[in-house]
Design an enzyme around this catalytic site. Sequence first.
Site, mmCIF file in Angstrom:
data_model
loop_
_atom_site.group_PDB
_atom_site.id
_atom_site.type_symbol
_atom_site.label_atom_id
_atom_site.label_comp_id
_atom_site.label_asym_id
_atom_site.label_seq_id
_atom_site.Cartn_x
_atom_site.Cartn_y
_atom_site.Cartn_z
ATOM 1 N N HIS A 81 0.820 -1.210 0.000
ATOM 2 C CA HIS A 81 0.000 0.000 0.000
ATOM 3 C C HIS A 81 0.854 1.262 0.000
ATOM 4 O O HIS A 81 1.978 1.257 0.487
ATOM 5 C CB HIS A 81 -0.891 0.038 1.248
ATOM 6 C CG HIS A 81 -1.822 -1.128 1.351
ATOM 7 N ND1 HIS A 81 -2.178 -1.676 2.556
ATOM 8 C CD2 HIS A 81 -2.461 -1.854 0.405
ATOM 9 C CE1 HIS A 81 -3.013 -2.687 2.354
ATOM 10 N NE2 HIS A 81 -3.198 -2.816 1.057
ATOM 11 N N TYR B 162 1.204 1.380 13.295
ATOM 12 C CA TYR B 162 1.742 2.306 12.305
ATOM 13 C C TYR B 162 1.618 3.720 12.859
ATOM 14 O O TYR B 162 0.536 4.141 13.227
ATOM 15 C CB TYR B 162 0.907 2.364 11.037
ATOM 16 C CG TYR B 162 0.336 1.126 10.426
ATOM 17 C CD1 TYR B 162 0.622 0.820 9.108
ATOM 18 C CD2 TYR B 162 -0.549 0.298 11.110
ATOM 19 C CE1 TYR B 162 0.065 -0.278 8.487
ATOM 20 C CE2 TYR B 162 -1.116 -0.806 10.501
ATOM 21 C CZ TYR B 162 -0.799 -1.088 9.180
ATOM 22 O OH TYR B 162 -1.354 -2.186 8.577
#
Length: 182
Positions: free
Chosen positions: A62, A132
Amino acid sequence: MKLQKTPLKDCYIIEPTVFEDERGYFYEKYNQQKFEEITGIQGHFVQDNISKSSYGVLRGIHLQKGDNAQAKLVSCLEGKVWDVAVDLRKDSPSFGKWFGIELTAENKLQLYVPRGFGHGFSVISETAIFAYKCDNYYNKASESGIMYNDEDLKIDWKLPEDKIIVSDKDQILPFFKENKYS
């Protein structure tokens, strides 16, 4: 906190200083001042994301494009993942190259993935909780990615092919040669 370079330009492994005794351990997961000192990167993380996945789940590759590109500081809080960064910056000496590292709750390592990179991970333990830190907000219109099994990149996801679980969305991502990275 220690910095280790990777073969990819501007992509770093961050190793925290861990204090352990009979009670357990303590470490600073993130300290902006120390991060800036060891990396030379200034900026602020503005969004934290957490995902939980089972063995075989592969999330990625991604990225977000344009003004919504994101740098990420990623780590595994529980379990084990094989984490992969792909340099998609056309002007970079490491353009089109990838780097993988095992991130675990035990090793407490983090990977800094700069803007302009693709990112993904596979879960190689029974389950994993993945964190993240992002330096820009998520924007659905800026989503992009690359097929996880791209023949040009030849990424080893550390899983048998028949055990890989990929979302419907990730199964229709473009291949490396088809993608426009700016």
